[in-house]
Design an enzyme around this catalytic site. Structure first.
Site, short mmCIF file in Angstrom:
data_model
loop_
_atom_site.label_atom_id
_atom_site.label_comp_id
_atom_site.label_asym_id
_atom_site.label_seq_id
_atom_site.Cartn_x
_atom_site.Cartn_y
_atom_site.Cartn_z
N TYR A 58 97.39 29.79 -46.61
CA TYR A 58 98.27 28.90 -45.79
C TYR A 58 98.44 27.57 -46.36
O TYR A 58 97.34 27.10 -46.85
CB TYR A 58 97.79 28.65 -44.24
CG TYR A 58 98.28 27.93 -43.40
CD1 TYR A 58 99.49 28.12 -42.86
CD2 TYR A 58 97.80 26.62 -43.15
CE1 TYR A 58 100.14 27.12 -42.04
CE2 TYR A 58 98.49 25.52 -42.14
CZ TYR A 58 99.71 26.05 -41.58
OH TYR A 58 100.27 25.10 -40.86
N ASP A 100 95.71 24.73 -53.90
CA ASP A 100 95.88 24.11 -52.66
C ASP A 100 94.46 23.78 -52.48
O ASP A 100 93.66 24.67 -52.13
CB ASP A 100 96.44 25.17 -51.70
CG ASP A 100 96.56 24.28 -50.26
OD1 ASP A 100 95.74 23.26 -50.13
OD2 ASP A 100 97.37 24.59 -49.62
N LYS A 153 92.75 16.55 -45.83
CA LYS A 153 91.51 16.42 -45.01
C LYS A 153 90.59 15.45 -45.58
O LYS A 153 90.73 14.32 -45.16
CB LYS A 153 90.98 17.96 -45.06
CG LYS A 153 92.03 18.84 -44.44
CD LYS A 153 91.57 20.16 -43.81
CE LYS A 153 92.51 21.36 -43.39
NZ LYS A 153 92.62 21.18 -42.16
N1 HOZ Z 1 96.22 24.46 -39.52
C1 HOZ Z 1 95.03 24.10 -39.10
C2 HOZ Z 1 93.55 24.81 -39.60
N2 HOZ Z 1 93.79 25.36 -40.49
C3 HOZ Z 1 94.87 23.62 -37.81
C4 HOZ Z 1 94.81 22.20 -37.44
C5 HOZ Z 1 94.60 21.61 -36.01
O1 HOZ Z 1 94.91 22.45 -34.89
O2 HOZ Z 1 94.22 20.71 -35.95
#
Ligand code: HOZ
Length: 440
Positions: free
Chosen positions: A155, A250, A278
């Site tokens: 992702y 990534d 992050k």
């Molecule tokens: N896509 C985020 C984790 N892989 C989720 C982020 C969130 O819900 O804060």
């Protein structure tokens, strides 16, 4: 272990999460601003968080949880680290946003570049989605090619061209490709199986001259925690070089999280472009992408590839990120974090095995994953063999006992420097009890 009632002074007679969720659902789709938070995969009511400190979160009922989400990765120092709070407070008093350059942006950029030698220049943006989307545009602009290679279960944020057979929330809700993404937009996105060398070779043999870039999470954190084998990652590098395509790592999850030099440092592979997020924001909206000077100078205002952002390089976010990076760069930081994380997964494995459960787990630095599967999966279809009902039972067992892990099978977990040996021991004890409710 008894459920954690320490912060349930009134015995939680009134549940304050339920009415908040009802109010939220009336005004926010699904009651949440990011889908996985809604608990749809595990059922029940999401906990509305009121405050956080160190390794803990407290919800609207005042219940305390040991936090293994860490805001989905950024909180590597734990919540409310004094040096970070101090830097943010000082930055705030000087103004929230200027939309103009600052010296702190240079400082943060220099700090990032010093730790990731594959990057000679970096651009700061506000989210991992934006960073990945911009890296892709740069790859296409710089090569003059259209095709992008990505891997099933990885992702890279929710930009249209990358929203195909993706992990994280898309895997959780069983729609790996989003509605609203026209076929034409993804017709140049080639999706391959993670760790499948034969498919990788075939794709480059057939399309090598059309591929602008290959984007990979070399430790995938959006189908739980799955490593690319070193041979697979190396072959990605070789094929990109051979065919003039750009290798994009990534590292939104892995950057400054698995070790000080990212997964690229662990594997000894130099990507052409790196996407970060992050941890570099330390909990504030900040992300980045970068690479060699010649490539990065293709970006506006120097080059023809456009990219911009009102809050890019925000002074408060850069203060937060810089203070966080200074802490993680201290000698011994990652060794201690990795030891703590390994203690957690070793404890969970021993507890699961004592109950006769199929269980596998892996970790690197402060990132980990566990599966109710006998062996670690190598790709998305192997991850999908996980039993959702079993996970749901485990999730609620842990939650009741004051342990907060991601409410979905497909997310990695995170340990922070604030987690103590006692926190790990309490977590393992909570897991030991929770495992008893699972089917053998
Ligand atoms: N896509 C985020 C984790 N892989 C989720 C982020 C969130 O819900 O804060």
């Amino acid at each position: 272990m008894k459920p954690n009632t320490e912060s349930h002074p009134q015995g939680a007679a009134v549940d304050r999460n339920q009415p908040l969720f009802e109010r939220a659902r009336a005004v926010i789709p699904g009651g949440v601003n990011s889908p996985v938070r809604a608990f749809r995969a595990v059922g029940g009511i999401p906990r509305f968080i009121e405050r956080a400190q160190g390794a803990y979160l407290w919800d609207a009922n005042g219940q305390r949880f040991i936090d293994y989400i860490g805001s989905w990765g950024p909180m590597i120092l734990g919540h409310g680290h004094p040096a970070v709070i101090d830097a943010v407070q000082r930055a705030i008093t000087d103004g929230l946003s200027y939309g103009a350059p600052t010296a702190r942006e240079i400082e943060l950029s220099e700090a990032i570049l010093a730790l990731l030698p594959s990057m000679e220049m970096v651009r700061l943006v506000s989210s991992g989605t934006e960073a990945a989307m911009s890296a892709l545009r740069l790859a296409r602009g710089a090569t003059g090619r259209k095709m992008i290679v990505k891997f099933e279960g990885c992702y890279h944020g929710h930009a249209d061209a990358l929203l195909v057979k993706a992990g994280s929330g898309l895997a959780t809700f069983g729609h790996p490709t989003s509605a609203g993404v026209p076929e034409e937009v993804v017709e140049h996105t080639l999706v391959l199986e993670y760790n499948n060398l034969t498919q990788l070779e075939e794709a480059f043999a057939l399309h090598g001259k059309e591929i602008a870039g290959l984007i990979i999470e070399a430790i995938a954190g959006n189908m739980n925690f799955v490593r690319a084998t070193p041979a697979f990652a190396r072959r990605c590098r070789e094929l990109c070089t051979q065919h003039g395509a750009l290798l994009i790592f990534d590292e939104v999850m892995t950057g400054f999280r698995v070790c000080l030099h990212g997964v690229q440092g662990l594997l000894g592979i130099r990507p052409d472009l790196t996407v970060l997020g992050k941890v570099i924001g330390g909990g504030m909206p900040l992300a980045a992408f970068g690479g060699p000077r010649a490539l990065m100078e293709q970006l506006a205002p120097l080059g023809p590839v456009y990219q911009a952002g009102t809050l890019s390089g925000n002074p408060v976010a850069t203060a937060c990120g810089l203070a966080t990076l200074r802490e993680v760069a201290k000698p011994g930081f990652f060794e201690a974090l990795a030891t703590r994380t390994r203690a957690l997964i070793d404890g969970l494995r021993t507890a699961a095995q004592a109950e006769g459960l199929a269980f596998s787990a892996d970790s690197e630095g402060g990132m980990f994953g566990f599966f109710l599967l006998p062996e670690l999966p190598a790709n998305y279809s192997a991850v999908m063999k996980s039993d959702g009902m079993q996970f749901k039972t485990l999730f609620h067992g842990l939650l009741e006992r004051g342990v907060y892990v991601a409410p979905a099978l497909y997310e990695a977990g995170f340990v922070s420097a604030a987690h103590s040996n006692e926190d790990i021991a309490q977590t393992v004890a909570a897991a030991r009890e929770s495992f008893k409710a699972l089917k053998r």
